[in-house]
Design an enzyme around this catalytic site. Structure first.
Site, PDB file in Angstrom:
ATOM      1  N   LYS A  12       0.870  -1.188   0.000  1.00  0.00           N
ATOM      2  CA  LYS A  12       0.000   0.000   0.000  1.00  0.00           C
ATOM      3  C   LYS A  12       0.898   1.227   0.000  1.00  0.00           C
ATOM      4  O   LYS A  12       1.808   1.346   0.825  1.00  0.00           O
ATOM      5  CB  LYS A  12      -0.897   0.000   1.242  1.00  0.00           C
ATOM      6  N   THR A  57      -2.981  -5.594   0.642  1.00  0.00           N
ATOM      7  CA  THR A  57      -2.469  -4.231   0.831  1.00  0.00           C
ATOM      8  C   THR A  57      -3.333  -3.498   1.860  1.00  0.00           C
ATOM      9  O   THR A  57      -2.841  -2.640   2.598  1.00  0.00           O
ATOM     10  CB  THR A  57      -2.425  -3.447  -0.499  1.00  0.00           C
ATOM     11  N   ARG A 175     -12.501  17.274  17.013  1.00  0.00           N
ATOM     12  CA  ARG A 175     -11.935  16.826  15.741  1.00  0.00           C
ATOM     13  C   ARG A 175     -10.695  17.636  15.442  1.00  0.00           C
ATOM     14  O   ARG A 175     -10.460  18.686  16.048  1.00  0.00           O
ATOM     15  CB  ARG A 175     -12.958  16.986  14.602  1.00  0.00           C
ATOM     16  N   GLN A 218     -16.415  27.637   8.722  1.00  0.00           N
ATOM     17  CA  GLN A 218     -17.044  28.900   8.330  1.00  0.00           C
ATOM     18  C   GLN A 218     -16.888  29.939   9.445  1.00  0.00           C
ATOM     19  O   GLN A 218     -16.614  31.120   9.192  1.00  0.00           O
ATOM     20  CB  GLN A 218     -18.541  28.674   8.054  1.00  0.00           C
ATOM     21  N   ASN A 244     -11.183  22.460   3.544  1.00  0.00           N
ATOM     22  CA  ASN A 244     -11.255  21.754   4.827  1.00  0.00           C
ATOM     23  C   ASN A 244     -10.565  20.406   4.639  1.00  0.00           C
ATOM     24  O   ASN A 244     -11.105  19.503   4.006  1.00  0.00           O
ATOM     25  CB  ASN A 244     -12.722  21.573   5.237  1.00  0.00           C
ATOM     26  N   HIS A 246      -9.839  17.166   5.647  1.00  0.00           N
ATOM     27  CA  HIS A 246     -10.456  16.278   6.620  1.00  0.00           C
ATOM     28  C   HIS A 246      -9.452  15.278   7.197  1.00  0.00           C
ATOM     29  O   HIS A 246      -8.659  14.688   6.471  1.00  0.00           O
ATOM     30  CB  HIS A 246     -11.606  15.507   5.974  1.00  0.00           C
TER      31      HIS A 246
HETATM   32  O1  LIG Z   1     -16.416  23.081   9.349  1.00  0.00           O
HETATM   33  C1  LIG Z   1     -17.134  22.397   8.599  1.00  0.00           C
HETATM   34  N1  LIG Z   1     -18.015  23.001   7.791  1.00  0.00           N
HETATM   35  C2  LIG Z   1     -18.822  22.313   6.938  1.00  0.00           C
HETATM   36  O2  LIG Z   1     -19.653  22.901   6.197  1.00  0.00           O
HETATM   37  C3  LIG Z   1     -18.699  20.912   6.929  1.00  0.00           C
HETATM   38  N2  LIG Z   1     -19.308  19.934   6.211  1.00  0.00           N
HETATM   39  C4  LIG Z   1     -18.760  18.764   6.587  1.00  0.00           C
HETATM   40  O3  LIG Z   1     -19.066  17.641   6.120  1.00  0.00           O
HETATM   41  N3  LIG Z   1     -17.810  18.967   7.549  1.00  0.00           N
HETATM   42  C5  LIG Z   1     -17.751  20.297   7.762  1.00  0.00           C
HETATM   43  N4  LIG Z   1     -16.981  21.050   8.584  1.00  0.00           N
END
Ligand SMILES: O=c1[nH]c(=O)c2[nH]c(=O)[nH]c2[nH]1
Length: 297
Positions: A12, A57, A175, A218, A244, A246
């Site tokens: 992987k 993998t 998070r 936001q 963002n 993730h």
């Molecule tokens: O800070 C965030 N804003 C979003 O609009 C959003 N949408 C999402 O799936 N995670 C997040 N996180």
């Protein structure tokens, strides 16, 4: 003439693992991109599709995440040696392999000269930008930056969003929040200490990212913009484009391990894209200069 199988290896590639140590309020972070490849008696899978020796993998990927939790990441070299030894010891037909990692280094954001406990920046990644538009006597100056990469390991929540049949995202009070800031701000007038303002505005963007307890990216965006406009009278408006980035908590339960916000999968795509302009409502717009600056709304 016979056709034979030559050198081969498999595994992987680019397992993005972020390990957070949160034993105290001062968090530590290690950010790795790990690739694992195995070698050994693997001919049968190539020649006749017999997978009896193929350590999937996917298993190799899971092992990276599980080992990040179990052993931590003291150095990428030690981490890779532990991984490699595991595969060679656990599967007798695996004779060796190759393990590689890239480590992304994060520095603590300095807030008022003090290292922040849980907010980090990838120093030296960003680019400063400037655009000047002249129209007769009128001059418009837009300054900015791109690729200012920041991350905080706590102080970020996301909940209260609507749910429909397509919603699977769990609500969270805890998070990782990470983004790559692109921002452009328009000055009022043209006689400014541009270098001084750039340094101060960049520093304040970092401060606000670090200090804002975020309920959404936001909200963090608006807080950054509002602060810049409140503190810098020379700025008429500021535009942001914030991906963002993730970081998903890895489910280690199948391996008998708990994961109290310590091991994350850093996804590179898709990413959320949060964009907005924060502005004074009493300054005339400058549509022309913005029309030539793509990537913002
Ligand atoms: O800070 C965030 N804003 C979003 O609009 C959003 N949408 C999402 O799936 N995670 C997040 N996180």
């Amino acid at each position: 003439m016979a056709i034979v199988l030559g050198d081969n290896q498999y595994g992987k590639a680019e397992v993005r693992v972020v390990r957070v140590v949160r034993d105290t309020a001062r968090h530590e972070i290690t950010d790795l991109n790990v690739s694992s490849q195995l070698r050994g008696d693997l001919a049968a899978s190539h020649l006749v599709g017999d997978n009896g020796h193929v350590v999937a993998t996917d298993t190799q990927k899971n092992t990276v995440y599980a080992f990040a939790k179990k052993y931590g990441v003291t150095s990428p070299e030690d981490f890779l040696i532990t991984l490699g030894r595991h595969f060679v010891d656990a599967f007798e037909w695996i004779s060796g392999g190759r393990w590689a990692a890239e480590q992304y280094s994060w520095q603590r954001i300095l807030v008022g000269g003090v290292e922040h406990d849980h907010s980090f920046v990838r120093e030296g990644q960003e680019t400063r930008t400037a655009v000047v538009e002249l129209d007769g006597e009128d001059i418009t100056v837009v300054a900015g930056l791109t690729d200012l990469v920041v991350l905080k390991t706590t102080g970020s929540e996301f909940h209260g969003f609507p749910r429909d049949i397509y919603t699977t995202l769990a609500e969270t009070n805890e998070r990782i929040l990470a983004t790559k800031v692109s921002a452009r701000w328009r000055y009022l007038g043209a006689a400014h200490d541009y270098n001084g303002l750039y340094t101060e505005i960049r520093a304040r963007l970092l401060d606000v990212f670090a200090e804002t307890h975020s309920l959404a990216l936001q909200q963090t965006l608006y807080a950054m913009g509002e602060t810049i406009l409140r503190e810098f009278g020379a700025v008429a408006e500021i535009k942001f484009s914030l991906p963002n980035r993730h970081h998903f908590l890895v489910d280690l339960a199948p391996f008998g391990l708990e994961n109290p916000n310590e091991v994350f999968y850093a996804a590179d795509r898709p990413y959320g894209l949060i964009e907005a302009t924060v502005l004074r409502d009493d300054v005339p717009p400058a549509e022309r200069v913005w029309a030539g600056i793509p990537g913002f709304c």
